[in-house]
Structure formats: C-alpha cells, structure tokens
Motif scaffolding. Structure first.
Motif, mmCIF file in Angstrom:
data_model
loop_
_atom_site.group_PDB
_atom_site.id
_atom_site.type_symbol
_atom_site.label_atom_id
_atom_site.label_comp_id
_atom_site.label_asym_id
_atom_site.label_seq_id
_atom_site.Cartn_x
_atom_site.Cartn_y
_atom_site.Cartn_z
ATOM 1 N N UNK A 232 0.844 -1.200 0.000
ATOM 2 C CA UNK A 232 0.000 0.000 0.000
ATOM 3 C C UNK A 232 0.875 1.244 0.000
ATOM 4 N N UNK A 233 0.621 2.121 -0.952
ATOM 5 C CA UNK A 233 1.288 3.424 -0.976
ATOM 6 C C UNK A 233 0.393 4.413 -0.246
ATOM 7 N N UNK A 234 0.781 4.836 0.958
ATOM 8 C CA UNK A 234 -0.116 5.730 1.711
ATOM 9 C C UNK A 234 -0.216 7.093 1.039
ATOM 10 N N UNK A 235 -1.431 7.579 0.843
ATOM 11 C CA UNK A 235 -1.589 8.917 0.267
ATOM 12 C C UNK A 235 -1.298 9.981 1.321
ATOM 13 N N UNK A 236 -1.219 11.235 0.938
ATOM 14 C CA UNK A 236 -1.031 12.300 1.937
ATOM 15 C C UNK A 236 -2.113 12.233 3.014
ATOM 16 N N UNK A 237 -1.767 12.695 4.208
ATOM 17 C CA UNK A 237 -2.672 12.593 5.347
ATOM 18 C C UNK A 237 -4.019 13.247 5.077
ATOM 19 N N UNK A 240 -5.921 10.533 3.002
ATOM 20 C CA UNK A 240 -6.252 9.291 3.690
ATOM 21 C C UNK A 240 -7.231 9.520 4.826
ATOM 22 N N UNK A 241 -7.197 10.705 5.427
ATOM 23 C CA UNK A 241 -8.119 10.984 6.523
ATOM 24 C C UNK A 241 -9.570 10.971 6.076
#
Length: 366
Positions: A232-237, A240-241
């Motif tokens: 998983x490539x985490x998106x900017x906070x 993702x929030x």
C-alpha cells in the motif's frame, strides 16, 4: 404493478404519442432526428426523455427494456436510427383499439411459442424446429392479418419475450422461459420478475471510523512480512483521513470514492497490465503462494473493483449497464439517494474485502 406500468410523465407521454402517431400513419417507426426535432419544438430534450422511461434488463442489453427504445450505440441514440415502441409502450396506449389489437396478437404469438417448446420433450437427441410463423398465428386468430407488418416491427425489438426474424416472420421465445399470458399486465409482470436483479445485499453498518484504514494497514504489514516489500502506498494525510470521515453530501461521497479507488489502483504489484495494481494482485498472489485460497482472493478483488466502477461513473458521467451491478455488490440502491449511508456501506464492504485479502495471504504464506 411494475415500474414499466407506472403512469407516464407529460414529457414521456408526448414522446410516446409522437412515435405512435407516425407508426400508425406510415407503418414504420420514426427516426430519432425527427422525434428530437418535434420534442425540441415543445421545449424538451428527446434523449433525456428517452432515458427517463422506467427500464429493466440493462445488465443484458445496453438500453434495457422500456416502453420506448432507440437504435444506436449504447446510450446514444443514432440520428437516423428508429425510435420504437415495445409491448410496454402498447400498455400505455390501451385506449387505442389498434394498440389493443397489436398486443392481443403478440400475446397469442408468444403463447404459441410457449406451446411449441414442448416438442423438445419428444426429441431427446435432435433439436426440433420450434420457430413459429407470425402470419400463421394471426390467421388462426381472425383469419386475416391486416396488422402483420406493424406486429413484426414490434416483435423485432421485443427481446425479453421473443427472438424474431423480420425476414422470415418467424421467432421463438427470448429471455423468458415461457410467455403464456392473456394480458399485458401479466406479461410485463413476468418480464419484471425475470429481468429485475435480486434484492441488494443488506447495507453493512460501519461504526468504527478507522476500521478501513486499519484493515489496509494490516494488509500492508502482512504483505510485507510475506514478500519483503510494501503493498500500500499511503496517500497524503489530508487524503487518507477522508476514509475515516463521514460524508453528508454527494461531493464528499465522491471525494471518498476517489481516495479509496486511488489507493487500490496504486497497490505495488509487479507488472503493468492491467493498469490497476488491485487487478494484478490475484495473479501475482496465485503465482507466489501455491496454497492460496484463490476463490476468496478473486471475490475480494472483484468486489473492491466495483468501487472503481462507481467512482469513474461519478467523476466521468457515462451511463453503463455495469453500474447497477456495482451498486448491488456494495449494498447500494441505484441511483444513490442517501450519501451518508452509501459511504458507510462502501467502507464496510471494502473493509471486509481488504480483511479477506489479508487473511488469505496470511493463511497461504510458506
């Protein structure tokens, strides 16, 4: 009663009457450009009115089955293609004697088709010819066939009830396994029962705002333990929030769908085709994990991919038959009216599917 028999709006009635009047006078259905011009003279967009007629069966035929149909490419009417009536259209014209006669003849035709199928019972090895000639049936009814040409044109488009050959004037039953109905009401009820999708699965409740984020994190950790790299490539906070926030309107709902779809699309799975990392995941896992429960993975991937279908249609509107299927898979009504409940259901289904992926990888690891 089905939606096919619901009262028409003023605009729908106007369009139907335009098509019917031309059909009665010329024994042919008018082309779309003619209908569009006449509707425009009354201040209406003919294409929008066509789309507004209640429809079923669009998972089988792109335009579905409705009172008034059109010839064209998908949802775009062809300018020089006919705008035609079905038997659902005849239902709304029962005040007209000719419409009643056409319906009576076509119902008798399908009743004969239903009886003709019984010949298969006596022929276990060779398929008998069960095609029925329309002209022969009409002669049995009243000895003449003055409406034969008009009936043939309607039969040609009546795909739920029959498959018809305009050249030979013969046909057999279509999508319905039988059509032994004396009235249009019963016939249309049978069509609705046969073509309507099953009731959607119950919308899943979503009471823990962070459940989906946590499921994605567990999947990522498990994948890294097994394969030595992140999935998983985490998106900017700030993006993702959104997965942990409730929504109150369509814009927020669509924003959440975009973020979730982007995360799934960007899964770090080797390969380039298909373009979505999610859609490459099943083959990759099956290749690396011989003990993988492939059915469980396939079901999870297919369900998560339905989010993409809904998201793309929201961001780039273009009606497609797959939309009803996608909404059904995620426990949603179509179209969505309650965006708060819809987002909760999407997140709950996504959380369950992601957890199933994680469990499948965990169970299959060497």
């Amino acid at each position: 009663m089905t939606a096919l028999t619901d009262p028409l709006t003023e605009e729908q009635r106007l369009l139907l009457d335009i098509v019917w009047a031309t059909f009665v006078e010329h024994e042919r259905f008018p082309n779309f450009f003619h209908v569009a011009y006449r509707m425009r003279k009354h201040g209406h967009d003919a294409a929008k009115v066509l789309y507004s007629f209640p429809v079923i069966g669009h998972d089988q035929v792109s335009n579905g089955y409705r009172a008034v149909g059109w010839w064209g490419h998908g949802f775009t009417p062809q300018s020089d293609g006919p705008v035609y009536l079905t038997m659902a259209g005849l239902y709304h014209l029962q005040h007209d004697q000719m419409a009643r006669d056409l319906a009576r003849g076509l119902l008798a035709y399908m009743q004969q088709m239903t009886r003709e199928q019984d010949r298969i019972l006596d022929s276990p090895f060779d398929l008998p010819d069960i095609d029925v000639n329309l002209g022969d049936v009409l002669k049995e009814i009243d000895g003449t066939s003055p409406l034969l040409e008009r009936m043939a044109q309607i039969a040609d488009r009546e795909w739920p009830g029959m498959r018809f050959n305009k050249t030979s004037l013969t046909g057999r039953l279509g999508a319905l396994p039988s059509a032994d109905c004396d009235t249009l009401d019963l016939y249309l009820a049978d069509i609705a029962a046969h073509l309507s999708p099953p009731a959607p699965p119950e919308a899943l409740s979503f009471t823990e705002p962070r459940a989906l984020l946590r499921a994605l994190n567990f999947l990522d950790v498990t994948y890294e333990l097994v394969f030595g790299e992140a999935l998983v490539i985490p998106p900017p906070m700030d993006r993702s929030s959104l997965l942990a926030l409730d929504v109150g309107d369509e814009a927020a709902y669509n924003s959440g769908l975009v973020v979730l779809t982007d995360i799934l699309r960007d899964f770090k799975v080797p390969g380039r085709s298909p373009g979505s990392g999610l859609l490459r995941l099943e083959e990759h896992l099956a290749d690396k994990l011989p003990a993988l429960d492939r059915d469980a993975v396939h079901q999870a991937v297919q369900l998560l991919d339905q989010i993409r279908v809904i998201r793309n249609s929201a961001v780039h509107p273009k009606p497609r038959p797959e939309l009803a299927t996608a909404h059904h898979a995620l426990g949603l009504g179509f179209p969505v009216r309650d965006f708060t409940a819809a987002w909760d259901s999407v997140r709950a289904h996504a959380e369950r599917a992601v957890s199933n992926l994680q469990e499948a990888i965990q169970s299959a690891r060497p």
